[in-house]
Design a protein around this motif. Sequence first.
Motif, mmCIF file in Angstrom:
data_model
loop_
_atom_site.group_PDB
_atom_site.id
_atom_site.type_symbol
_atom_site.label_atom_id
_atom_site.label_comp_id
_atom_site.label_asym_id
_atom_site.label_seq_id
_atom_site.Cartn_x
_atom_site.Cartn_y
_atom_site.Cartn_z
ATOM 1 N N SER A 1 93.388 85.370 43.276
ATOM 2 C CA SER A 1 92.449 84.685 42.386
ATOM 3 C C SER A 1 92.478 85.410 41.039
ATOM 4 O O SER A 1 93.177 86.420 40.875
ATOM 5 N N THR B 1 90.289 87.268 39.838
ATOM 6 C CA THR B 1 89.751 88.616 40.024
ATOM 7 C C THR B 1 90.872 89.624 40.291
ATOM 8 O O THR B 1 90.842 90.755 39.804
ATOM 9 N N THR C 1 83.016 81.559 30.826
ATOM 10 C CA THR C 1 82.781 80.345 31.606
ATOM 11 C C THR C 1 81.332 80.219 32.082
ATOM 12 O O THR C 1 80.899 79.136 32.454
ATOM 13 N N ASP D 1 90.546 88.433 28.932
ATOM 14 C CA ASP D 1 90.399 87.507 30.060
ATOM 15 C C ASP D 1 90.423 86.095 29.491
ATOM 16 O O ASP D 1 89.476 85.665 28.836
ATOM 17 N N GLN E 1 93.283 78.001 38.519
ATOM 18 C CA GLN E 1 92.400 76.875 38.868
ATOM 19 C C GLN E 1 91.489 76.384 37.745
ATOM 20 O O GLN E 1 90.521 75.698 37.993
ATOM 21 N N LYS E 2 91.823 76.720 36.497
ATOM 22 C CA LYS E 2 90.993 76.251 35.398
ATOM 23 C C LYS E 2 91.849 75.297 34.549
ATOM 24 O O LYS E 2 92.175 74.228 35.002
HETATM 25 C C1 LIG Z 1 86.924 81.837 37.007
HETATM 26 C C2 LIG Z 1 86.855 83.019 36.132
HETATM 27 C C3 LIG Z 1 87.050 84.323 36.623
HETATM 28 C C4 LIG Z 1 87.186 84.641 38.077
HETATM 29 O O1 LIG Z 1 88.294 84.131 38.662
HETATM 30 P P1 LIG Z 1 88.395 84.017 40.253
HETATM 31 O O2 LIG Z 1 89.607 83.183 40.424
HETATM 32 O O3 LIG Z 1 87.125 83.383 40.744
HETATM 33 O O4 LIG Z 1 88.574 85.383 40.794
HETATM 34 C C5 LIG Z 1 87.032 85.355 35.721
HETATM 35 N N1 LIG Z 1 86.827 85.158 34.402
HETATM 36 C C6 LIG Z 1 86.619 83.931 33.912
HETATM 37 C C7 LIG Z 1 86.383 83.776 32.436
HETATM 38 C C8 LIG Z 1 86.631 82.825 34.752
HETATM 39 O O5 LIG Z 1 86.413 81.607 34.253
#
Ligand SMILES: *Cc1c(COP(=O)(O)O)cnc(C)c1O
Length: 399
Positions: free
Chosen positions: A65, A67, A145, A172, A197-198
């Motif tokens: 993920s 993370t 987010t 990030d 996944q975004k």
């Molecule tokens: C979704 C997200 C994360 C975490 O990612 P995971 O895939 O849930 O581990 C970290 N930083 C941002 C800005 C996010 O949108």
Amino acid sequence: MTVHTGRHFLQIPGPTNVPDRVLRAMDMPTLDHRGPEFAELGFAVLAAMQRVFRTRQPVIIYPSSGTGAWEAAMVNTLSPGDKVLMCETGQFAVLWRGIAEKFKLDVDFIPGDWRHGADLAEVERRLVADKQHKIKAVCVVHNETSTGCVTPPLEARKLLDRVKHPALLMVDTISGLGSLVYEHDAWGIDVSVAGSQKGLMLPPGLGFNAVSEKALAVARANQGMRSYWDWQEVIAFNKAGTFPYTPACNLLMGLREAVKMLEEEGLENVFARHKRHSAATRAAIKAWGLETQCVDPNAHSPALTGTRLPDGHDADNFRKIVLEKFDMSLGTGLNKVKGKVFRIGHIGHFNDLMLMGTLAGVEMGLDLAKVPHRGGGVLAAMEVLKGHDAAQAPEAAVA
Ligand SMILES: *Cc1c(COP(=O)(O)O)cnc(C)c1O
């Protein structure tokens, strides 16, 4: 139990909707990840991700993920006791700090109110005060987010250069990549962190690091413990189009197709589409008489909009009603803003009519949840979608 018909509206800002084309591309027999066919896929996705990050440097792809990719950025370049400067933009900044602390990094956390991007003026002051260059990295969340506030990574690079501080710049862009303009090389980013996944329109399960030459050199010299996340080993295998351990083969097939879709649309158009949907969403919120969580007109996220409910109205109760009545998932408020904020995702595989459906569901939900508001939000959003481009729309979102 209510039976819902048609497609579920998944309007959370990640995981996002996966296009059918991407689902079909993943619906393939398992591939021998050490066989001759695999390298073709390996080379294709590594090159594709260089194009998306806009870098000529290596991109590391993990079966993880986001993370995991956060952790990888830190364990490759930093060791216990190293000082890092981080900014409280929202819940994701808080979580990233948590990782740094678990690795015994010495975190200087610049406070924030969760309604703005990072306080870069304060970053600059703390770097200037750090005469001995104890700060080894500055970490910022590009698209926060949890709030819908953007911090421009290029401004962070400019200030590091201005004060001549050698700290690494880590960004990030987990929910920024593929939805907001991003330039790993041109912006001088040392480590970019992303996830599948975004904006990349894939299921969860891939994490990414894009790295600078400087970050690679720091990593080579870093004696800190790491194994699974070690860049050097992955990069060595990637030279043959393979990975040191079993990669998430079918997600990589999906990634190849997803980047193909982004490039067919054209990345510039993808970014413009996100801005336009974000402007239309804000027009609706303004018409309803509600507030966006982000209060800096220059920091509104193109990918999602955090929306506040008036005091005394529980955002999670509102979300529950919308889910039950209209089969739509909206993003929950996280941590400090739980119950106060809901988030509208307009990120990834998305179009005008999906936005209209989303906003109609919100407007009907506000009524049913007895949240005081004015009508006409959907109409206001339609006005933006009908004619105006993002530049003409009220409060154009930042890049
Ligand atoms: C979704 C997200 C994360 C975490 O990612 P995971 O895939 O849930 O581990 C970290 N930083 C941002 C800005 C996010 O949108």
